[in-house]
Every structure is written in C-alpha cells, then in structure tokens.
Design a protein around this motif. Structure first.
Motif, PDB file in Angstrom:
ATOM      1  N   GLU A  35      58.999  14.446  23.027  1.00 41.43           N
ATOM      2  CA  GLU A  35      58.694  15.796  23.508  1.00 41.43           C
ATOM      3  C   GLU A  35      58.015  16.621  22.423  1.00 41.43           C
ATOM      4  N   PHE A  36      58.431  16.409  21.182  1.00 46.99           N
ATOM      5  CA  PHE A  36      57.825  17.128  20.058  1.00 46.99           C
ATOM      6  C   PHE A  36      56.329  16.838  19.979  1.00 46.99           C
ATOM      7  N   PHE A  37      55.961  15.561  19.999  1.00 50.49           N
ATOM      8  CA  PHE A  37      54.549  15.204  19.902  1.00 50.49           C
ATOM      9  C   PHE A  37      53.790  15.587  21.172  1.00 50.49           C
ATOM     10  N   ARG A  38      54.448  15.523  22.300  1.00 56.65           N
ATOM     11  CA  ARG A  38      53.792  15.912  23.550  1.00 56.65           C
ATOM     12  C   ARG A  38      53.387  17.385  23.500  1.00 56.65           C
ATOM     13  N   ASP A  39      54.288  18.236  23.037  1.00 59.50           N
ATOM     14  CA  ASP A  39      53.965  19.657  22.925  1.00 59.50           C
ATOM     15  C   ASP A  39      52.905  19.900  21.855  1.00 59.50           C
ATOM     16  N   LEU A  40      53.045  19.208  20.738  1.00 50.68           N
ATOM     17  CA  LEU A  40      52.115  19.400  19.626  1.00 50.68           C
ATOM     18  C   LEU A  40      50.700  18.972  19.992  1.00 50.68           C
ATOM     19  N   LEU A  41      50.582  17.797  20.582  1.00 49.07           N
ATOM     20  CA  LEU A  41      49.261  17.225  20.812  1.00 49.07           C
ATOM     21  C   LEU A  41      48.587  17.745  22.076  1.00 49.07           C
ATOM     22  N   ASN A  42      49.342  18.424  22.922  1.00 50.92           N
ATOM     23  CA  ASN A  42      48.737  19.033  24.109  1.00 50.92           C
ATOM     24  C   ASN A  42      48.279  20.458  23.859  1.00 50.92           C
ATOM     25  N   ASP A  43      48.533  20.949  22.655  1.00 49.95           N
ATOM     26  CA  ASP A  43      48.084  22.287  22.272  1.00 49.95           C
ATOM     27  C   ASP A  43      46.792  22.135  21.474  1.00 49.95           C
ATOM     28  N   ASP A  44      45.670  22.452  22.092  1.00 53.87           N
ATOM     29  CA  ASP A  44      44.371  22.244  21.447  1.00 53.87           C
ATOM     30  C   ASP A  44      44.207  23.057  20.172  1.00 53.87           C
ATOM     31  N   SER A  45      44.948  24.162  20.064  1.00 52.18           N
ATOM     32  CA  SER A  45      44.787  25.007  18.883  1.00 52.18           C
ATOM     33  C   SER A  45      45.397  24.385  17.636  1.00 52.18           C
TER      34      SER A  45
ATOM     35  N   ALA B 159      48.229   6.551  14.568  1.00 50.55           N
ATOM     36  CA  ALA B 159      49.158   6.389  15.680  1.00 50.55           C
ATOM     37  C   ALA B 159      48.474   6.682  17.003  1.00 50.55           C
ATOM     38  N   SER B 160      49.014   6.091  18.044  1.00 49.80           N
ATOM     39  CA  SER B 160      48.494   6.271  19.398  1.00 49.80           C
ATOM     40  C   SER B 160      48.988   7.592  19.979  1.00 49.80           C
ATOM     41  N   GLU B 161      48.059   8.450  20.349  1.00 46.14           N
ATOM     42  CA  GLU B 161      48.435   9.721  20.970  1.00 46.14           C
ATOM     43  C   GLU B 161      49.193   9.477  22.268  1.00 46.14           C
ATOM     44  N   TYR B 162      48.750   8.505  23.037  1.00 43.55           N
ATOM     45  CA  TYR B 162      49.398   8.214  24.317  1.00 43.55           C
ATOM     46  C   TYR B 162      50.863   7.848  24.113  1.00 43.55           C
ATOM     47  N   HIS B 163      51.128   6.922  23.198  1.00 42.27           N
ATOM     48  CA  HIS B 163      52.505   6.472  22.992  1.00 42.27           C
ATOM     49  C   HIS B 163      53.378   7.572  22.387  1.00 42.27           C
ATOM     50  N   LEU B 164      52.822   8.347  21.477  1.00 46.51           N
ATOM     51  CA  LEU B 164      53.591   9.450  20.896  1.00 46.51           C
ATOM     52  C   LEU B 164      54.000  10.452  21.972  1.00 46.51           C
ATOM     53  N   CYS B 165      53.067  10.785  22.843  1.00 45.20           N
ATOM     54  CA  CYS B 165      53.357  11.769  23.892  1.00 45.20           C
ATOM     55  C   CYS B 165      54.307  11.213  24.946  1.00 45.20           C
TER      56      CYS B 165
ATOM     57  N   ASP C  16      65.800  12.405  16.417  1.00 46.79           N
ATOM     58  CA  ASP C  16      66.362  13.663  16.905  1.00 46.79           C
ATOM     59  C   ASP C  16      65.366  14.808  16.730  1.00 46.79           C
ATOM     60  N   TYR C  17      64.703  14.852  15.583  1.00 46.97           N
ATOM     61  CA  TYR C  17      63.739  15.917  15.288  1.00 46.97           C
ATOM     62  C   TYR C  17      62.570  15.905  16.267  1.00 46.97           C
ATOM     63  N   THR C  18      62.114  14.719  16.622  1.00 42.21           N
ATOM     64  CA  THR C  18      60.951  14.608  17.501  1.00 42.21           C
ATOM     65  C   THR C  18      61.337  14.571  18.982  1.00 42.21           C
ATOM     66  N   ILE C  19      62.621  14.716  19.277  1.00 39.18           N
ATOM     67  CA  ILE C  19      63.128  14.787  20.661  1.00 39.18           C
ATOM     68  C   ILE C  19      62.599  13.595  21.464  1.00 39.18           C
ATOM     69  N   CYS C  20      63.043  12.425  21.068  1.00 35.14           N
ATOM     70  CA  CYS C  20      62.541  11.200  21.684  1.00 35.14           C
ATOM     71  C   CYS C  20      63.183  10.932  23.044  1.00 35.14           C
ATOM     72  N   SER C  21      62.617   9.971  23.734  1.00 33.99           N
ATOM     73  CA  SER C  21      63.057   9.605  25.078  1.00 33.99           C
ATOM     74  C   SER C  21      64.493   9.090  25.063  1.00 33.99           C
ATOM     75  N   SER C  22      65.114   9.110  26.234  1.00 30.40           N
ATOM     76  CA  SER C  22      66.498   8.643  26.352  1.00 30.40           C
ATOM     77  C   SER C  22      66.618   7.172  25.978  1.00 30.40           C
ATOM     78  N   LYS C  23      65.561   6.398  26.204  1.00 29.12           N
ATOM     79  CA  LYS C  23      65.601   4.975  25.849  1.00 29.12           C
ATOM     80  C   LYS C  23      65.774   4.800  24.345  1.00 29.12           C
TER      81      LYS C  23
END
Length: 219
Positions: free
Chosen positions: A43-53, A33-39, A104-111
């Motif tokens: 919101e879930f993937f944005r938080d997950l993938l922006n945490d380097d740890s 999957a594309s990191e850019y599109h997921l983020c 819902d789990y991944t807190i997706c965009s309003s669109k």
C-alpha cells in the motif's frame, strides 16, 4: 556489488533495465524494482507511485531511499515479485526482524504479512523469549502472546531458583528489556506467593490466559 571505483553499485539480480523504480539501501546498494509488483504488494508503494508529483524517475537524484540493509531489501523484492513467496532458510534473526519492520512500514499484502507471522511462530518454538523481547520492542500484542504460549518449563530454568542471586539478576535483566506493560503482564502471569516459605516463586507453565499487556496503559 561495488563498481570499478569501489563504490556501491547495482544489486547483481535486482537490476533489470526494464524496471524503472530505483531503490537505494542503507549501505548504498542500488536496486531496480518493478513498479507493478511494488504496487500490487504494498500500500505504501501504491500510494507513492500513483502520485505523479512524487513519483520517482530513473535519475539518481530522485530514487527511493530505504533505511534497511541490502540483504533485507533483496529478500523483500523477492517476496513482492513472487506468486508463491517464501523466506530463505538461512536468514539470521537480525535480518528477519529488519524484514518484518520493512514489511510493516510498507504496509504489505496479507500474504506477505502471513508469511512473516509464520516465521515468528517458528522462531517462538526455538527461542520464545527472544521473540517476546522483539514483540515488546515493536509493541506487537499478538506476536508476544504467541511467544508466551510457546514458552516451556525448560525455557525458564535459568530463572527457576529465586535464592540464587545470579538467577534473579538474569530475570531482572530480561524484564528490563521489556516495555513496562509487558513487564507487569509477565510477572502477573507467572509469579505466585509461596505462603509456607514466605517468598515469591515462578509458576511455570505460566497462566498464559492472564498475560494481557494491553490491560496496562502508561502515559
């Protein structure tokens, strides 16, 4: 989608080698999957993938496990990667509800949230009681109210004759599938006491304005 050893392999479409986020479905299918599109979409993937740890890499030991069917994850990735997302016309009800839970789990965009809302609005027209049952399962007050407003008199024919034991049994079975607050709200909105005959009857169309499950709180 199995490899030569008969083991689950990569999804035939979501397998771009330039995409470095690995996702595995509950049935073992792998996705790139594309990191850019997921983020961008979640919101879930944005938080997950922006945490380097905890950021996943391309090794199988550090992939993202999602407990959803591969068919649902494929649609999810289609949605997050499209500028004009749309749901497939041939999705089964179980896939729609599973996708809703994933969105819902991944807190997706309003669109994307709006797209799921429209899917349930359309489903409410076809089978409002089924949507009401699912809304009760996930405790979605807005969804259940939309379903209630879509219920027509013809929908309730199977519950109409209170003197027929099989119809009463059908009504009780339906109510037992709802959480207690929804049961009480449903009965309050559609039951009325027929004084001349000294019995309760279903009043339909129900008084939708009285359908307020949020008014009942259970510890």
């Amino acid at each position: 989608m199995a490899n030569e050893d008969g083991q689950p392999g990569f999804h035939p479409f979501h397998n771009d080698p330039d995409h470095h986020i690995l996702i595995r479905s509950e049935n073992g299918i792998l996705f790139r999957a594309s990191e850019y599109h997921l983020c961008e979409a979640s919101e879930f993937f944005r938080d997950l993938l922006n945490d380097d740890s905890i950021k996943p890499d391309t090794s199988n030991s550090n992939m993202i496990e999602l407990g959803y069917p591969s068919e649902v994850i494929a649609v999810f990735l289609d949605l997050v990667s499209s500028s004009h997302p749309a749901l497939p016309m041939d999705m089964e009800w179980s896939q729609i509800t599973s996708l809703h839970k994933l969105v819902d789990y991944t807190i997706c965009s309003s669109k994307i949230q709006s797209l799921m809302g429209k899917a349930f609005e359309e489903a409410s027209i076809r089978d409002p009681l089924k949507v009401l049952e699912y809304a009760s399962e996930v405790n979605d007050i807005d969804m259940v109210k939309r379903a209630v407003f879509s219920i027509k008199d013809s929908t309730m024919l199977r519950f109409r004759s209170q003197r027929a034991p099989e119809n009463m049994s059908s009504l009780l079975t339906f109510l037992n599938g709802l959480r207690p607050s929804f049961q009480l709200a449903f009965l309050k909105a559609c039951l009325w006491f027929d004084r001349p005959n000294q019995q309760f009857s279903l009043q339909w169309p129900m008084n939708s304005g009285r359908f307020s499950p949020e008014a009942y709180v259970f510890s």
